[in-house]
Write an enzyme that holds these catalytic residues in place. Structure first.
Site, PDB file in Angstrom:
ATOM      1  N   ARG A 104       0.878  -1.187   0.000  1.00 42.30           N
ATOM      2  CA  ARG A 104       0.000   0.000   0.000  1.00 42.30           C
ATOM      3  C   ARG A 104       0.902   1.220   0.000  1.00 42.30           C
ATOM      4  O   ARG A 104       1.719   1.399   0.906  1.00 42.30           O
ATOM      5  CB  ARG A 104      -0.894  -0.011   1.237  1.00 42.30           C
ATOM      6  CG  ARG A 104      -1.624   1.296   1.448  1.00 42.30           C
ATOM      7  CD  ARG A 104      -2.712   1.213   2.499  1.00 42.30           C
ATOM      8  NE  ARG A 104      -3.842   0.432   2.019  1.00 42.30           N
ATOM      9  CZ  ARG A 104      -5.045   0.432   2.602  1.00 42.30           C
ATOM     10  NH1 ARG A 104      -5.270   1.168   3.673  1.00 42.30           N
ATOM     11  NH2 ARG A 104      -6.022  -0.304   2.107  1.00 42.30           N
ATOM     12  N   HIS A 124      -7.629   0.594  -6.117  1.00 46.81           N
ATOM     13  CA  HIS A 124      -7.774  -0.309  -4.968  1.00 46.81           C
ATOM     14  C   HIS A 124      -8.405  -1.611  -5.481  1.00 46.81           C
ATOM     15  O   HIS A 124      -9.561  -1.922  -5.201  1.00 46.81           O
ATOM     16  CB  HIS A 124      -8.655   0.370  -3.905  1.00 46.81           C
ATOM     17  CG  HIS A 124      -8.532  -0.223  -2.537  1.00 46.81           C
ATOM     18  ND1 HIS A 124      -7.710  -1.299  -2.245  1.00 46.81           N
ATOM     19  CD2 HIS A 124      -9.148   0.101  -1.357  1.00 46.81           C
ATOM     20  CE1 HIS A 124      -7.825  -1.600  -0.962  1.00 46.81           C
ATOM     21  NE2 HIS A 124      -8.675  -0.770  -0.405  1.00 46.81           N
ATOM     22  N   GLN A 183     -10.059  -4.330  -3.148  1.00 43.35           N
ATOM     23  CA  GLN A 183     -11.356  -3.855  -2.661  1.00 43.35           C
ATOM     24  C   GLN A 183     -12.439  -4.117  -3.712  1.00 43.35           C
ATOM     25  O   GLN A 183     -13.513  -4.630  -3.397  1.00 43.35           O
ATOM     26  CB  GLN A 183     -11.255  -2.345  -2.370  1.00 43.35           C
ATOM     27  CG  GLN A 183     -12.529  -1.716  -1.896  1.00 43.35           C
ATOM     28  CD  GLN A 183     -12.935  -2.177  -0.504  1.00 43.35           C
ATOM     29  OE1 GLN A 183     -12.162  -2.058   0.429  1.00 43.35           O
ATOM     30  NE2 GLN A 183     -14.129  -2.722  -0.364  1.00 43.35           N
ATOM     31  N   ASP A 233     -17.522   6.431  -0.361  1.00 41.19           N
ATOM     32  CA  ASP A 233     -16.179   6.339   0.238  1.00 41.19           C
ATOM     33  C   ASP A 233     -15.880   7.700   0.879  1.00 41.19           C
ATOM     34  O   ASP A 233     -16.579   8.683   0.600  1.00 41.19           O
ATOM     35  CB  ASP A 233     -15.174   6.025  -0.902  1.00 41.19           C
ATOM     36  CG  ASP A 233     -13.721   5.922  -0.440  1.00 41.19           C
ATOM     37  OD1 ASP A 233     -13.469   5.760   0.766  1.00 41.19           O
ATOM     38  OD2 ASP A 233     -12.816   5.994  -1.309  1.00 41.19           O
ATOM     39  N   CYS A 293     -16.456   1.085   1.413  1.00 35.06           N
ATOM     40  CA  CYS A 293     -15.221   0.303   1.607  1.00 35.06           C
ATOM     41  C   CYS A 293     -14.682   0.412   3.033  1.00 35.06           C
ATOM     42  O   CYS A 293     -13.905  -0.431   3.452  1.00 35.06           O
ATOM     43  CB  CYS A 293     -14.174   0.745   0.594  1.00 35.06           C
ATOM     44  SG  CYS A 293     -13.827   2.512   0.656  1.00 35.06           S
ATOM     45  N   ARG A 350     -13.382  -9.180   1.871  1.00 36.05           N
ATOM     46  CA  ARG A 350     -11.977  -8.852   1.593  1.00 36.05           C
ATOM     47  C   ARG A 350     -11.092 -10.067   1.890  1.00 36.05           C
ATOM     48  O   ARG A 350     -10.168 -10.371   1.139  1.00 36.05           O
ATOM     49  CB  ARG A 350     -11.515  -7.659   2.459  1.00 36.05           C
ATOM     50  CG  ARG A 350     -12.211  -6.335   2.217  1.00 36.05           C
ATOM     51  CD  ARG A 350     -11.867  -5.741   0.867  1.00 36.05           C
ATOM     52  NE  ARG A 350     -10.446  -5.666   0.627  1.00 36.05           N
ATOM     53  CZ  ARG A 350      -9.635  -4.692   1.059  1.00 36.05           C
ATOM     54  NH1 ARG A 350     -10.140  -3.674   1.721  1.00 36.05           N
ATOM     55  NH2 ARG A 350      -8.330  -4.714   0.789  1.00 36.05           N
TER      56      ARG A 350
HETATM   57  N1   CP Z   1     -11.174  -0.639   2.817  1.00 35.58           N
HETATM   58  C1   CP Z   1      -9.892  -0.637   3.212  1.00 35.58           C
HETATM   59  O1   CP Z   1      -8.955  -0.812   2.417  1.00 35.58           O
HETATM   60  O2   CP Z   1      -9.728  -0.489   4.556  1.00 35.58           O
HETATM   61  P1   CP Z   1      -8.361  -0.275   5.301  1.00 35.58           P
HETATM   62  O3   CP Z   1      -7.839   1.083   4.910  1.00 35.58           O
HETATM   63  O4   CP Z   1      -8.704  -0.383   6.750  1.00 35.58           O
HETATM   64  O5   CP Z   1      -7.399  -1.349   4.860  1.00 35.58           O
HETATM   65  N1  NVA Z   2     -10.233   6.443  -0.868  1.00 35.50           N
HETATM   66  C1  NVA Z   2      -9.843   5.956   0.426  1.00 35.50           C
HETATM   67  C2  NVA Z   2     -10.034   4.484   0.519  1.00 35.50           C
HETATM   68  C3  NVA Z   2      -9.733   3.890   1.866  1.00 35.50           C
HETATM   69  C4  NVA Z   2      -9.871   2.414   1.883  1.00 35.50           C
HETATM   70  C5  NVA Z   2      -8.400   6.342   0.701  1.00 35.50           C
HETATM   71  O1  NVA Z   2      -7.580   6.242  -0.234  1.00 35.50           O
HETATM   72  O2  NVA Z   2      -8.087   6.749   1.815  1.00 35.50           O
END
Ligand code: CP
Ligand code: NVA
Length: 308
Positions: free
Chosen positions: A106, A133, A136, A227, A267, A295
């Site tokens: 990430r 993502h 997701q 989101d 999400c 997930r």
């Molecule tokens: N939806 C998601 O990716 O959650 P986290 O940021 O907690 O991993």
């Molecule tokens: N769009 C959000 C998604 C979190 C899972 C972010 O990037 O923070």
């Protein structure tokens, strides 16, 4: 016994790194894992996790998925490893891929993720970037399929910022033939390169529709998705975005304009009172926690395919 398939792509960096057939196969394997019809044990396989941003679901679901597969995971906290001190990605990737069998990363820039993938001898998975993502989105479409059995009559409306989550949803829509509508304030439309890619893939079918009015978008929709307004890394923009997104809260008035059988997805993490109201979040149309659970099953299926 449902066998894994060798994915054509070594890595899973984007929602377009699977074909339509591979996508459905991953969904089917995930369903089997969820129903406990599949018991796969890998010995000594190690998943390396690199998270340059916070995470609850992605981190834990990957760790549990790997442990359910009989393997282990190493959480490489960038602040306590040399990654945070600026060791080049090409060096980190070459070292870690000699220790680990797969890496889930990430980070901010998609190009950094691609740099890891270029130098890693083992598969690299996108655990979220600013652009996409894809893990997701796999879980989202698994949740949608559980509800509607197939994707034939699905119209998904995403209300919010056209960034990573929205980008992966529209790419999956193109892959699966699902109409995806994005309702966002002007200036927050999805990435142009992604939209053009989707148009190219849809071959004239109008599967991606962009609106600046959520009421216009939502009519005829049966999946309503939202989101956070300010994503990780955008903390300094949140005051402006809170103003720009006024009118884009998923509330009961908006939900009433959708189909009666509409489900609510998010999400997570959610900011009640901003992108979603508490009553919609907690309503019986919400499938948010099924989505979060999925997930883990999806990532178990993805790891099964990438490691076999
Ligand atoms: N939806 C998601 O990716 O959650 P986290 O940021 O907690 O991993
Ligand atoms: N769009 C959000 C998604 C979190 C899972 C972010 O990037 O923070």
């Amino acid at each position: 016994m449902l066998n894994p398939i060798k994915l054509a792509s070594k890595n899973f960096l984007s929602s377009l790194d699977t074909s339509n057939e591979e996508f459905f196969h991953i969904l089917e394997i995930a369903k089997n894992f969820k129903n406990k019809d599949l018991n796969i044990k890998f010995k000594n396989k190690v998943l390396g996790l690199i998270f340059d941003k916070s995470s609850t679901r992605t981190r834990v679901s990957f760790q549990v998925a790997m442990s359910r597969l009989g393997g282990t995971s190493v959480d490489l906290n960038p602040t306590t490893s040399q990654i945070g001190r600026g060791e080049p990605i090409r060096d980190t990737a070459r070292v870690l891929s000699r220790y680990c069998d797969v890496l889930a990363i990430r980070t901010f820039k998609q190009s950094d993720l691609e740099e890891y993938a270029k130098w890693s001898s083992k598969p690299v998975i996108n655990a979220l970037t600013d652009l996409e993502h894809p893990c997701q989105a796999l879980a989202d479409f698994m949740t949608i399929k559980e509800e509607f059995i197939d994707f034939k009559n699905v119209v998904l409306t995403f209300i919010g910022d056209g960034n990573n989550v929205a980008n992966s949803l529209i790419l999956c829509g193109a892959l699966l033939g699902v109409e995806v509508r994005i309702a966002c304030p002007k200036g927050y439309e999805p990435n142009t390169i992604v939209v053009n890619k989707v148009k190219e893939l849809c071959e004239g079918k109008n599967l991606i529709k962009i609106f600046n009015d959520p009421y216009e978008a939502i009519s005829g929709s049966n999946v309503l998705y939202t989101d956070v307004w300010s994503s990780m890394g955008e903390e300094n923009k949140s005051e402006k975005k809170d103003k720009d997104f006024i009118g884009f809260t998923l509330d009961s008035d908006l939900v009433r304009k959708a189909n009666n059988d509409a489900i609510i997805l998010h999400c997570l993490p959610a900011y009640r009172g901003k992108e979603i109201t508490n009553d919609v979040f907690e309503s019986n149309q919400s499938r948010i926690f099924e989505q979060a659970e999925n997930r883990m099953h999806i990532q178990q299926a993805l790891l099964y395919n990438l490691l076999s």
